[in-house]
Design a protein around this motif. Structure first.
Motif, short mmCIF file in Angstrom:
data_model
loop_
_atom_site.label_atom_id
_atom_site.label_comp_id
_atom_site.label_asym_id
_atom_site.label_seq_id
_atom_site.Cartn_x
_atom_site.Cartn_y
_atom_site.Cartn_z
N THR A 153 -3.32 1.71 -7.51
CA THR A 153 -3.08 1.31 -6.12
C THR A 153 -2.81 -0.18 -5.92
O THR A 153 -3.06 -1.02 -6.78
CB THR A 153 -4.31 1.68 -5.25
OG1 THR A 153 -5.42 0.86 -5.67
CG2 THR A 153 -4.65 3.15 -5.37
N ASP A 166 -7.47 0.27 3.32
CA ASP A 166 -7.44 1.66 2.84
C ASP A 166 -8.19 2.62 3.76
O ASP A 166 -8.37 3.79 3.41
CB ASP A 166 -8.06 1.74 1.45
CG ASP A 166 -7.27 0.95 0.42
OD1 ASP A 166 -6.04 0.86 0.57
OD2 ASP A 166 -7.87 0.43 -0.53
N MET A 186 -0.70 7.64 -5.38
CA MET A 186 -1.75 8.45 -4.79
C MET A 186 -1.48 9.93 -5.08
O MET A 186 -0.33 10.34 -5.22
CB MET A 186 -1.82 8.25 -3.28
CG MET A 186 -1.91 6.81 -2.81
SD MET A 186 -3.49 6.02 -3.17
CE MET A 186 -4.57 6.89 -2.02
N SER A 229 -4.49 -1.94 -3.78
CA SER A 229 -5.80 -2.59 -3.73
C SER A 229 -6.24 -3.00 -5.13
O SER A 229 -6.72 -4.13 -5.34
CB SER A 229 -6.84 -1.65 -3.12
OG SER A 229 -6.59 -1.44 -1.75
N ASP A 257 -8.91 5.35 6.46
CA ASP A 257 -8.15 6.42 7.09
C ASP A 257 -7.87 6.03 8.54
O ASP A 257 -8.65 5.31 9.17
CB ASP A 257 -8.95 7.73 7.04
CG ASP A 257 -8.14 8.90 7.55
OD1 ASP A 257 -7.33 9.43 6.78
OD2 ASP A 257 -8.32 9.28 8.73
N THR A 297 -14.67 -1.03 -3.56
CA THR A 297 -13.32 -0.49 -3.37
C THR A 297 -13.08 0.72 -4.26
O THR A 297 -12.40 1.67 -3.86
CB THR A 297 -12.27 -1.58 -3.66
OG1 THR A 297 -12.43 -2.64 -2.71
CG2 THR A 297 -10.86 -1.03 -3.57
N ALA A 351 0.83 -1.21 0.00
CA ALA A 351 0.00 0.00 0.00
C ALA A 351 0.86 1.26 0.00
O ALA A 351 0.50 2.28 -0.61
CB ALA A 351 -0.92 0.00 1.21
N PRO A 368 -6.82 8.02 -4.87
CA PRO A 368 -6.13 6.90 -5.52
C PRO A 368 -6.03 7.06 -7.03
O PRO A 368 -7.02 7.33 -7.70
CB PRO A 368 -7.02 5.70 -5.15
CG PRO A 368 -8.38 6.29 -4.92
CD PRO A 368 -8.16 7.67 -4.36
N ARG A 410 -15.84 0.64 7.01
CA ARG A 410 -15.71 1.11 5.64
C ARG A 410 -16.93 1.93 5.21
O ARG A 410 -16.79 2.93 4.51
CB ARG A 410 -15.48 -0.06 4.68
CG ARG A 410 -15.28 0.40 3.24
CD ARG A 410 -14.48 -0.55 2.39
NE ARG A 410 -15.01 -1.89 2.29
CZ ARG A 410 -14.59 -2.79 1.39
NH1 ARG A 410 -13.63 -2.48 0.54
NH2 ARG A 410 -15.10 -4.00 1.37
N SER A 428 1.61 2.62 -3.44
CA SER A 428 0.51 3.01 -4.32
C SER A 428 0.75 4.39 -4.90
O SER A 428 1.37 5.26 -4.27
CB SER A 428 -0.82 3.01 -3.55
OG SER A 428 -1.21 1.70 -3.21
#
Length: 485
Positions: free
Chosen positions: A334, A371, A238, A336, A373, A421, A233, A331, A293, A236
């Motif tokens: 990524t 993912d 971003m 994910s 926060d 996602t 991650a 994103p 989530r 990724s």
């Protein structure tokens, strides 16, 4: 002085992306201290920010409304939500792609080639491939070889969508070779994403390759590319945001929570219904708790005394920063995505066991916070993603109550996971169109009429000025070539 110029250019570009109708920054390739030229690194920064506006701005909002993530509720977004859209709505995005990214990156590549800086060339090619890959997915046939050279090609030819995908794969291969050469000086902070880290850019390139193979339904090639894609991650791609008004805010936040309050919420959206534990269509189960989530992605909103049942989460406090908070990163490409691409492509090609193994790697990542926060990992909201077992997908199992094959049940779960996602991302729209005719997957109900949108409308300015533009212009319900096959 150079650093100050980069920061100022970055601010100008992000402000342009945050207004309701994004418009290009004039004289993008102008050095602020030398009006006749600009360095490759300064151009790189501006073009990267132009790409951010392509990925995170108006195009992403439209794709999100047409994917069941957002609901358009006022002004032109209410009409767009109901598929009443014209080419004028996409003039600025088209300009970002071709003037803001492609045109500027050609200059970056030329200037870097003159000094044999293959590192910067590789970064530029990957960024260009990202912008053009989004364009070809959303519009179908687009200009490529003749683009951004108005002197030689005043009416650049539109190339077939499938051909463009192949050319973008070749461009990414070139970029990977550039990065592997070890030749070139790092652009440092002028590269706003990875500060010139060739290994991170190489992984991002492979994940992009996997994305484009998924979109062309070349699943075995997607599986191979994903194996070389983003590995953690932390690696990724971003877009990092901040809290400076009109300079570095998350573009979704700036639009939804500040500039155009009331134009967009998620009151009629499908995605929150899958994540909300109180919903009849909640995707959770004995091994899955989506409470955290759901709360990270969506909130109940009250404006002018009217309570909106659910809206994209734009909370921005130190104890609650939503997916679309002011400083929330956006994103681009990524970890994910890479894991879920590996899961789907291997399930389709290698088989059930391989697909399940990849899905469980992703679930282990989610179970460690994924993912979310950091403000949603404090224990206030629960989350759980235990590994799935083969029997969960057997007929009558936890994920197969309707008695389909285990292979189809696994594919359905992977596609559903990809859907939630990719909330707020263009690739969610690409997934829905790619899998629309399959027996399993996310099935969206049209927000108006009985037909779902299949593409964005070509820029009105481009159609009016380029005699090579498609005639007649395909409408929003006409499938692109990759989704028609």
């Amino acid at each position: 002085m150079k650093r100050a110029k980069i920061i100022r250019m970055a601010g100008l570009f992000l402000m342009a992306g945050m207004i309701s109708c994004e418009s290009m920054v004039d004289n993008l390739n102008t050095d602020l201290n030398n009006p006749t030229d600009a360095s490759a690194t300064l151009l790189l920064t501006g073009a990267q920010l132009g790409n951010v506006s392509v990925q995170e701005g108006h195009l992403a909002r439209v794709a999100s409304m047409w994917s069941g993530y957002f609901t358009g509720t006022d002004r032109q977004y209410k009409d767009i939500y109901s598929y009443n859209v014209t080419g004028a709505s996409f003039n600025d995005v088209w300009q970002f792609v071709y003037q803001g990214v492609v045109g500027q990156m050609k200059l970056v590549i030329d200037k870097s080639a003159a000094t044999n800086n293959r590192l910067v060339q590789g970064i530029a090619k990957i960024t260009e491939a990202n912008a053009l890959g989004t364009a070809v997915a959303c519009w179908g046939d687009i200009p490529l070889k003749e683009a951004a050279d108005i002197t030689k090609f005043p009416n650049p030819a539109f190339e077939p969508q499938i051909q463009v995908y192949g050319e973008l794969q070749a461009l990414l291969d070139e970029a990977i070779a550039d990065l592997e050469s070890g030749i070139g000086t790092s652009p440092g902070v002028a590269d706003i994403h990875f500060a010139g880290d060739a290994s991170k850019w190489k992984e991002a390139a492979y994940t992009l390759k996997a994305r484009y193979y998924m979109e062309t339904k070349e699943y075995a090639l997607a599986a191979t590319a994903a194996e070389k894609g983003i590995t953690t991650a932390a690696r990724s791609w971003m877009m990092v945001h901040g809290t400076t008004l009109n300079v570095n805010e998350n573009l979704m936040y700036a639009f939804i929570a500040r500039n155009r309050v009331g134009d967009i919420n998620s009151s009629l959206a499908l995605a929150p219904k899958f994540l909300n534990p109180a919903s009849a269509t909640y995707k959770g189960n004995a091994k899955t708790d989506e409470t955290a989530r759901y709360n990270h992605h969506f909130i109940t909103l009250s404006t002018t005394g009217v309570v909106i049942p659910v809206s994209p989460n734009t909370n921005s406090t130190t104890t609650s920063r939503g997916l679309f908070g002011q400083s929330a990163p956006y994103p681009m490409v990524t970890y994910s995505e890479n894991l879920l691409t590996a899961a789907e492509s291997q399930a389709r090609t290698t088989g059930f066991a391989a697909g399940l193994a990849k899905l469980n790697i992703y679930r282990a990542y989610l179970n460690a916070g994924g993912d979310l926060d950091a403000t949603y990992k404090t224990g206030t909201y629960k989350y759980k993603y235990e590994a799935y077992a083969t029997e969960d997908f057997a007929s009558g199992g936890m994920l197969n109550k309707d008695g389909i094959t285990a292979d189809q049940a696994l594919l359905r779960e992977i596609l559903l996971e990809r859907y939630v996602t990719f909330n707020g991302q263009i690739i969610g729209f690409n997934d829905l169109r790619r899998t629309r005719t399959e027996s399993v997957g996310v099935k969206l109900t049209p927000s108006a009429g009985s037909v779902l949108p299949e593409r964005m409308i070509y820029s009105e300015a481009e159609v009016n000025s380029n005699t090579s533009a498609p005639n007649p212009v395909p409408g929003v319900f006409v499938k692109t070539a990759v989704n028609a096959k």
